[in-house]
Design a protein around this motif. Sequence first.
Motif, PDB file in Angstrom:
ATOM      1  N   LEU A  65      52.753  47.130 -27.153  1.00 14.68           N
ATOM      2  CA  LEU A  65      53.840  47.499 -26.247  1.00 14.68           C
ATOM      3  C   LEU A  65      53.797  46.749 -24.930  1.00 14.68           C
ATOM      4  CD1 LEU A  65      53.751  51.361 -26.798  1.00 14.68           C
ATOM      5  CD2 LEU A  65      55.222  49.676 -27.921  1.00 14.68           C
ATOM      6  N   ALA A  66      52.613  46.366 -24.487  1.00  9.58           N
ATOM      7  CA  ALA A  66      52.467  45.690 -23.199  1.00  9.58           C
ATOM      8  C   ALA A  66      51.297  44.720 -23.278  1.00  9.58           C
ATOM      9  CB  ALA A  66      52.254  46.709 -22.090  1.00  9.58           C
ATOM     10  N   VAL A  67      51.412  43.640 -22.488  1.00 11.57           N
ATOM     11  CA  VAL A  67      50.403  42.582 -22.529  1.00 11.57           C
ATOM     12  C   VAL A  67      50.053  42.135 -21.109  1.00 11.57           C
ATOM     13  CG1 VAL A  67      51.064  41.723 -24.807  1.00 11.57           C
ATOM     14  CG2 VAL A  67      52.205  40.822 -22.781  1.00 11.57           C
ATOM     15  N   PRO A  68      48.842  41.563 -20.921  1.00  9.07           N
ATOM     16  CA  PRO A  68      48.467  41.026 -19.609  1.00  9.07           C
ATOM     17  C   PRO A  68      49.217  39.710 -19.338  1.00  9.07           C
ATOM     18  CG  PRO A  68      46.712  40.696 -21.185  1.00  9.07           C
ATOM     19  CD  PRO A  68      47.759  41.502 -21.886  1.00  9.07           C
ATOM     20  N   ALA A  69      49.105  39.224 -18.110  1.00  5.60           N
ATOM     21  CA  ALA A  69      49.862  38.049 -17.660  1.00  5.60           C
ATOM     22  C   ALA A  69      49.659  36.831 -18.557  1.00  5.60           C
ATOM     23  CB  ALA A  69      49.503  37.715 -16.219  1.00  5.60           C
ATOM     24  N   ALA A 120      51.529  37.304 -21.742  1.00  5.05           N
ATOM     25  CA  ALA A 120      52.963  37.310 -21.452  1.00  5.05           C
ATOM     26  C   ALA A 120      53.460  35.888 -21.232  1.00  5.05           C
ATOM     27  CB  ALA A 120      53.250  38.181 -20.231  1.00  5.05           C
ATOM     28  N   ALA A 121      52.695  35.095 -20.491  1.00  7.67           N
ATOM     29  CA  ALA A 121      53.058  33.699 -20.246  1.00  7.67           C
ATOM     30  C   ALA A 121      53.140  32.929 -21.563  1.00  7.67           C
ATOM     31  CB  ALA A 121      52.045  33.062 -19.304  1.00  7.67           C
ATOM     32  N   THR A 165      50.364  30.152 -17.061  1.00 11.39           N
ATOM     33  CA  THR A 165      50.222  31.435 -16.378  1.00 11.39           C
ATOM     34  C   THR A 165      50.680  31.363 -14.930  1.00 11.39           C
ATOM     35  OG1 THR A 165      48.406  32.031 -17.846  1.00 11.39           O
ATOM     36  CG2 THR A 165      48.602  33.301 -15.820  1.00 11.39           C
ATOM     37  N   LYS A 166      50.338  30.305 -14.216  1.00  9.74           N
ATOM     38  CA  LYS A 166      50.743  30.171 -12.800  1.00  9.74           C
ATOM     39  C   LYS A 166      52.266  30.147 -12.663  1.00  9.74           C
ATOM     40  CE  LYS A 166      46.790  29.761 -10.606  1.00  9.74           C
ATOM     41  NZ  LYS A 166      46.349  30.721  -9.646  1.00  9.74           N
ATOM     42  N   GLU A 167      52.944  29.459 -13.572  1.00 11.78           N
ATOM     43  CA  GLU A 167      54.418  29.401 -13.531  1.00 11.78           C
ATOM     44  C   GLU A 167      55.000  30.771 -13.851  1.00 11.78           C
ATOM     45  OE1 GLU A 167      58.220  27.718 -13.020  1.00 11.78           O
ATOM     46  OE2 GLU A 167      56.239  27.159 -12.346  1.00 11.78           O
ATOM     47  N   PHE A 168      54.425  31.455 -14.821  1.00  7.10           N
ATOM     48  CA  PHE A 168      54.862  32.814 -15.149  1.00  7.10           C
ATOM     49  C   PHE A 168      54.748  33.714 -13.926  1.00  7.10           C
ATOM     50  CE2 PHE A 168      53.683  37.127 -16.406  1.00  7.10           C
ATOM     51  CZ  PHE A 168      54.786  37.486 -17.168  1.00  7.10           C
ATOM     52  N   TRP A 211      52.734  43.658 -18.828  1.00  5.15           N
ATOM     53  CA  TRP A 211      54.165  43.415 -18.948  1.00  5.15           C
ATOM     54  C   TRP A 211      54.655  43.998 -20.260  1.00  5.15           C
ATOM     55  CZ3 TRP A 211      51.252  40.752 -15.730  1.00  5.15           C
ATOM     56  CH2 TRP A 211      51.812  40.342 -14.523  1.00  5.15           C
ATOM     57  N   SER A 212      55.803  44.635 -20.185  1.00  9.28           N
ATOM     58  CA  SER A 212      56.424  45.225 -21.356  1.00  9.28           C
ATOM     59  C   SER A 212      56.862  44.122 -22.319  1.00  9.28           C
ATOM     60  CB  SER A 212      57.644  46.047 -20.926  1.00  9.28           C
ATOM     61  OG  SER A 212      58.470  46.325 -22.033  1.00  9.28           O
ATOM     62  N   VAL A 213      56.411  44.203 -23.562  1.00  9.58           N
ATOM     63  CA  VAL A 213      56.805  43.239 -24.586  1.00  9.58           C
ATOM     64  C   VAL A 213      58.313  43.320 -24.787  1.00  9.58           C
ATOM     65  CG1 VAL A 213      56.608  42.687 -27.038  1.00  9.58           C
ATOM     66  CG2 VAL A 213      54.554  43.191 -25.700  1.00  9.58           C
TER      67      VAL A 213
END
Length: 70
Positions: A10-14, A17-18, A25-28, A49-51
């Motif tokens: 349901l949710a993932v770390p940065a 998510a990137a 990751t920095k751009e995200f 972050w919500s998938v």
Amino acid sequence: MKLMANLQILAVPAGRAAKMLSLPTKEFERLVDNGILPQPIPLGRNLLWSVRELEAVLRADEAEPQEFRV
């Protein structure tokens, strides 16, 4: 007891998510800071972050096309 093999994430770390958006990751994080991408959900000490919201961005449900510039 048998473990469920088909757990839905349901949710993932940065970082993850990137990767979902094929971004560094920095751009995200920059796009999140600028309000272009969804804000994280605080869960304890973690930010996730919500998938569903990330998928909506890819479908252009949550962002105007001119807003999502990389």
